[in-house]
Design an enzyme around this catalytic site. Structure first.
Site, short mmCIF file in Angstrom:
data_model
loop_
_atom_site.label_atom_id
_atom_site.label_comp_id
_atom_site.label_asym_id
_atom_site.label_seq_id
_atom_site.Cartn_x
_atom_site.Cartn_y
_atom_site.Cartn_z
N GLY A 155 -34.71 53.30 2.72
CA GLY A 155 -35.84 53.78 1.94
C GLY A 155 -35.34 54.54 0.72
O GLY A 155 -34.14 54.78 0.56
N LEU A 156 -36.25 54.91 -0.13
CA LEU A 156 -35.91 55.61 -1.35
C LEU A 156 -35.30 56.98 -1.08
O LEU A 156 -35.49 57.55 -0.01
CB LEU A 156 -37.17 55.78 -2.22
CG LEU A 156 -37.80 54.51 -2.79
CD1 LEU A 156 -39.15 54.83 -3.40
CD2 LEU A 156 -36.88 53.85 -3.82
N SER A 157 -34.60 57.50 -2.06
CA SER A 157 -34.11 58.87 -2.00
C SER A 157 -35.31 59.81 -1.85
O SER A 157 -36.31 59.67 -2.55
CB SER A 157 -33.34 59.22 -3.27
OG SER A 157 -32.93 60.56 -3.26
N GLY A 158 -35.24 60.74 -0.91
CA GLY A 158 -36.34 61.67 -0.69
C GLY A 158 -37.39 61.17 0.28
O GLY A 158 -38.39 61.86 0.53
N SER A 159 -37.17 59.99 0.86
CA SER A 159 -38.16 59.44 1.81
C SER A 159 -38.04 60.06 3.19
O SER A 159 -38.92 59.86 4.04
CB SER A 159 -38.01 57.92 1.90
OG SER A 159 -36.72 57.56 2.37
N GLY A 160 -36.96 60.80 3.44
CA GLY A 160 -36.82 61.48 4.74
C GLY A 160 -35.87 60.80 5.70
O GLY A 160 -35.87 61.11 6.90
N LYS A 161 -35.04 59.89 5.21
CA LYS A 161 -34.12 59.16 6.09
C LYS A 161 -33.20 60.08 6.87
O LYS A 161 -33.08 59.99 8.10
CB LYS A 161 -33.26 58.18 5.26
CG LYS A 161 -34.04 57.11 4.53
CD LYS A 161 -33.12 56.18 3.76
CE LYS A 161 -32.31 56.88 2.69
NZ LYS A 161 -33.16 57.53 1.65
N SER A 162 -32.51 60.97 6.18
CA SER A 162 -31.52 61.84 6.82
C SER A 162 -32.19 62.79 7.81
O SER A 162 -31.66 63.04 8.90
CB SER A 162 -30.74 62.65 5.77
OG SER A 162 -29.96 61.78 4.96
N SER A 209 -29.66 51.79 0.77
CA SER A 209 -29.39 50.35 0.93
C SER A 209 -30.49 49.52 0.27
O SER A 209 -31.28 48.87 0.96
CB SER A 209 -29.23 49.98 2.41
OG SER A 209 -30.23 50.55 3.22
#
Length: 208
Positions: A32-39, A106
Protein backbone atom coordinates in the site's frame (compact mmCIF):
# COMPACT_ATOMS: atom_id res chain seq x y z
CA UNK A 1 30.61 -17.33 -13.42
CA UNK A 2 27.15 -18.90 -12.91
CA UNK A 3 28.25 -21.89 -14.99
CA UNK A 4 30.64 -22.78 -12.17
CA UNK A 5 27.89 -22.93 -9.55
CA UNK A 6 26.24 -26.16 -8.43
CA UNK A 7 23.15 -26.42 -6.21
CA UNK A 8 24.00 -28.41 -3.11
CA UNK A 9 21.17 -30.58 -1.80
CA UNK A 10 21.23 -30.84 1.98
CA UNK A 11 20.00 -33.85 3.92
CA UNK A 12 17.59 -31.90 6.12
CA UNK A 13 14.51 -31.12 4.05
CA UNK A 14 12.04 -28.28 4.13
CA UNK A 15 9.33 -30.71 5.21
CA UNK A 16 11.40 -31.79 8.20
CA UNK A 17 12.04 -28.20 9.24
CA UNK A 18 8.33 -27.44 8.96
CA UNK A 19 7.48 -30.49 11.03
CA UNK A 20 9.90 -29.33 13.73
CA UNK A 21 8.43 -25.81 13.71
CA UNK A 22 4.94 -27.17 14.29
CA UNK A 23 3.28 -24.63 12.01
CA UNK A 24 2.49 -23.91 8.38
CA UNK A 25 4.99 -21.34 7.04
CA UNK A 26 3.79 -18.62 4.70
CA UNK A 27 4.32 -15.00 3.66
CA UNK A 28 1.72 -12.35 4.37
CA UNK A 29 2.66 -9.45 2.10
CA UNK A 30 1.32 -6.04 3.11
CA UNK A 31 1.29 -3.55 0.25
CA UNK A 32 0.00 0.00 0.00
CA UNK A 33 0.95 3.64 -0.19
CA UNK A 34 3.31 5.32 2.24
CA UNK A 35 1.27 6.28 5.31
CA UNK A 36 -1.38 3.61 4.75
CA UNK A 37 -0.47 1.88 8.01
CA UNK A 38 1.48 -1.14 6.75
CA UNK A 39 4.20 -1.09 9.41
CA UNK A 40 1.77 -0.39 12.25
CA UNK A 41 -0.55 -3.24 11.26
CA UNK A 42 2.33 -5.64 10.53
CA UNK A 43 3.85 -4.95 13.95
CA UNK A 44 0.55 -5.48 15.77
CA UNK A 45 -0.15 -8.68 13.81
CA UNK A 46 3.28 -10.14 14.53
CA UNK A 47 2.85 -9.44 18.25
CA UNK A 48 -0.56 -11.17 18.19
CA UNK A 49 0.79 -14.25 16.42
CA UNK A 50 3.74 -14.37 18.84
CA UNK A 51 1.29 -14.31 21.76
CA UNK A 52 -0.51 -17.24 20.15
CA UNK A 53 2.73 -19.24 20.05
CA UNK A 54 3.64 -18.92 16.38
CA UNK A 55 7.20 -18.37 15.16
CA UNK A 56 7.33 -15.24 13.02
CA UNK A 57 9.60 -12.67 11.45
CA UNK A 58 8.71 -9.17 10.26
CA UNK A 59 10.46 -7.55 7.29
CA UNK A 60 9.82 -3.81 7.13
CA UNK A 61 10.63 -1.54 4.20
CA UNK A 62 12.67 1.13 5.99
CA UNK A 63 14.55 -1.40 8.11
CA UNK A 64 15.59 -3.47 5.09
CA UNK A 65 16.97 -0.38 3.36
CA UNK A 66 19.34 0.10 6.31
CA UNK A 67 21.01 -3.23 5.50
CA UNK A 68 20.06 -5.70 2.79
CA UNK A 69 19.11 -2.97 0.32
CA UNK A 70 21.17 -0.05 1.55
CA UNK A 71 22.91 0.19 -1.84
CA UNK A 72 19.63 0.76 -3.69
CA UNK A 73 17.85 3.98 -4.55
CA UNK A 74 14.20 4.50 -5.49
CA UNK A 75 14.24 4.33 -9.27
CA UNK A 76 11.92 1.77 -10.85
CA UNK A 77 14.85 -0.61 -11.43
CA UNK A 78 16.02 -0.27 -7.83
CA UNK A 79 12.50 -0.88 -6.53
CA UNK A 80 12.28 -4.08 -8.58
CA UNK A 81 15.62 -5.28 -7.20
CA UNK A 82 14.59 -4.39 -3.66
CA UNK A 83 11.47 -6.53 -3.91
CA UNK A 84 13.41 -9.38 -5.54
CA UNK A 85 15.80 -9.43 -2.58
CA UNK A 86 12.92 -9.37 -0.11
CA UNK A 87 11.27 -12.20 -1.99
CA UNK A 88 14.40 -14.34 -1.82
CA UNK A 89 14.84 -13.58 1.89
CA UNK A 90 11.19 -14.42 2.54
CA UNK A 91 11.54 -17.70 0.65
CA UNK A 92 14.50 -18.70 2.82
CA UNK A 93 12.53 -17.93 5.97
CA UNK A 94 9.56 -19.96 4.76
CA UNK A 95 11.97 -22.79 4.00
CA UNK A 96 13.08 -22.54 7.64
CA UNK A 97 9.46 -22.91 8.79
CA UNK A 98 8.70 -19.31 9.73
CA UNK A 99 5.64 -17.16 9.23
CA UNK A 100 6.88 -14.04 7.43
CA UNK A 101 5.08 -10.71 7.53
CA UNK A 102 6.31 -8.03 5.15
CA UNK A 103 5.47 -4.32 4.99
CA UNK A 104 6.56 -2.76 1.68
CA UNK A 105 4.97 -0.25 -0.66
CA UNK A 106 5.93 -2.68 -3.46
CA UNK A 107 4.13 -0.53 -6.06
CA UNK A 108 4.29 -2.82 -9.08
CA UNK A 109 1.98 -5.82 -9.58
CA UNK A 110 4.62 -7.70 -11.57
CA UNK A 111 7.05 -7.53 -8.65
CA UNK A 112 4.50 -8.86 -6.17
CA UNK A 113 3.63 -11.63 -8.61
CA UNK A 114 7.35 -12.38 -8.92
CA UNK A 115 7.52 -13.05 -5.18
CA UNK A 116 4.33 -15.13 -5.27
CA UNK A 117 5.88 -17.26 -8.03
CA UNK A 118 9.00 -17.86 -5.90
CA UNK A 119 6.90 -19.69 -3.33
CA UNK A 120 4.78 -22.80 -3.38
CA UNK A 121 1.00 -22.52 -3.85
CA UNK A 122 -0.64 -21.31 -0.65
CA UNK A 123 2.57 -19.84 0.79
CA UNK A 124 1.95 -16.25 -0.34
CA UNK A 125 -0.96 -14.02 0.59
CA UNK A 126 -1.37 -10.40 -0.39
CA UNK A 127 -2.90 -7.89 2.03
CA UNK A 128 -3.78 -4.60 0.36
CA UNK A 129 -3.88 -1.51 2.56
CA UNK A 130 -6.74 0.20 0.72
CA UNK A 131 -6.24 3.72 2.06
CA UNK A 132 -6.82 6.70 -0.26
CA UNK A 133 -3.81 8.87 -0.98
CA UNK A 134 -5.67 11.83 0.52
CA UNK A 135 -5.80 10.04 3.87
CA UNK A 136 -2.16 8.94 3.61
CA UNK A 137 -1.12 12.48 2.79
CA UNK A 138 -3.08 13.88 5.74
CA UNK A 139 -1.32 11.44 8.05
CA UNK A 140 2.13 11.90 6.48
CA UNK A 141 3.87 10.53 9.62
CA UNK A 142 7.36 10.95 8.14
CA UNK A 143 6.73 14.20 6.29
CA UNK A 144 7.50 12.47 2.99
CA UNK A 145 4.48 13.69 1.02
CA UNK A 146 5.29 17.27 1.95
CA UNK A 147 8.86 16.80 0.72
CA UNK A 148 7.66 15.07 -2.46
CA UNK A 149 5.21 17.87 -3.22
CA UNK A 150 8.08 20.34 -2.77
CA UNK A 151 10.24 18.38 -5.22
CA UNK A 152 12.71 17.34 -2.53
CA UNK A 153 12.03 13.61 -3.08
CA UNK A 154 11.98 12.08 -6.56
CA UNK A 155 10.20 8.88 -7.62
CA UNK A 156 7.78 9.08 -4.69
CA UNK A 157 4.94 6.57 -5.03
CA UNK A 158 1.59 8.24 -5.58
CA UNK A 159 3.12 11.59 -6.53
CA UNK A 160 5.56 11.14 -9.42
CA UNK A 161 5.78 7.34 -9.44
CA UNK A 162 2.75 5.05 -9.93
CA UNK A 163 1.19 2.58 -7.50
CA UNK A 164 -0.56 -0.43 -9.02
CA UNK A 165 -3.19 -1.69 -6.58
CA UNK A 166 -3.69 -5.47 -6.34
CA UNK A 167 -6.45 -6.83 -8.56
CA UNK A 168 -7.36 -9.83 -6.39
CA UNK A 169 -5.67 -9.67 -2.96
CA UNK A 170 -6.47 -12.36 -0.44
CA UNK A 171 -7.11 -9.66 2.18
CA UNK A 172 -7.90 -5.95 2.17
CA UNK A 173 -7.55 -3.53 5.07
CA UNK A 174 -9.22 -0.12 5.25
CA UNK A 175 -9.15 2.78 7.73
CA UNK A 176 -12.61 1.74 8.98
CA UNK A 177 -11.41 -0.67 11.69
CA UNK A 178 -9.11 -0.15 14.65
CA UNK A 179 -5.73 -1.86 14.53
CA UNK A 180 -6.91 -4.36 17.16
CA UNK A 181 -10.06 -5.24 15.23
CA UNK A 182 -8.14 -5.46 11.96
CA UNK A 183 -5.62 -7.86 13.50
CA UNK A 184 -8.40 -10.08 14.88
CA UNK A 185 -10.12 -10.08 11.49
CA UNK A 186 -6.89 -11.16 9.77
CA UNK A 187 -6.25 -13.89 12.33
CA UNK A 188 -9.82 -15.16 11.90
CA UNK A 189 -9.33 -15.29 8.12
CA UNK A 190 -6.06 -17.20 8.44
CA UNK A 191 -7.62 -19.70 10.84
CA UNK A 192 -10.74 -20.12 8.69
CA UNK A 193 -8.62 -20.86 5.62
CA UNK A 194 -6.41 -23.35 7.43
CA UNK A 195 -3.29 -21.22 7.24
CA UNK A 196 -3.00 -20.81 11.00
CA UNK A 197 -3.56 -24.16 12.64
CA UNK A 198 -4.54 -23.46 16.21
CA UNK A 199 -3.31 -26.08 18.65
CA UNK A 200 -0.58 -27.40 16.37
CA UNK A 201 1.96 -24.67 17.04
CA UNK A 202 4.73 -25.46 19.48
CA UNK A 203 4.21 -24.24 23.02
CA UNK A 204 6.40 -21.37 24.19
CA UNK A 205 8.66 -22.50 27.01
CA UNK A 206 9.43 -20.09 29.83
CA UNK A 207 13.04 -20.25 30.99
CA UNK A 208 13.62 -19.12 34.57
Amino acid sequence: MKNNLTWHSHRLSKAERIRMSGQKPFVLWLTGLSGSGKSTLADALECRLHEMGFRTYLLDGDNVRHGLSKDLGFSDADRVENIRRIGEASKLMVDAGLIVITAFISPFRADRQMVRDMLEPGEFMELYMDVPIEVCEQRDPKGLYKKARAGQIKYFTGIDSPYEAPLAPELTATPDLSIHDEVERIVAYLVQHGVLRIGEQRKILSVV
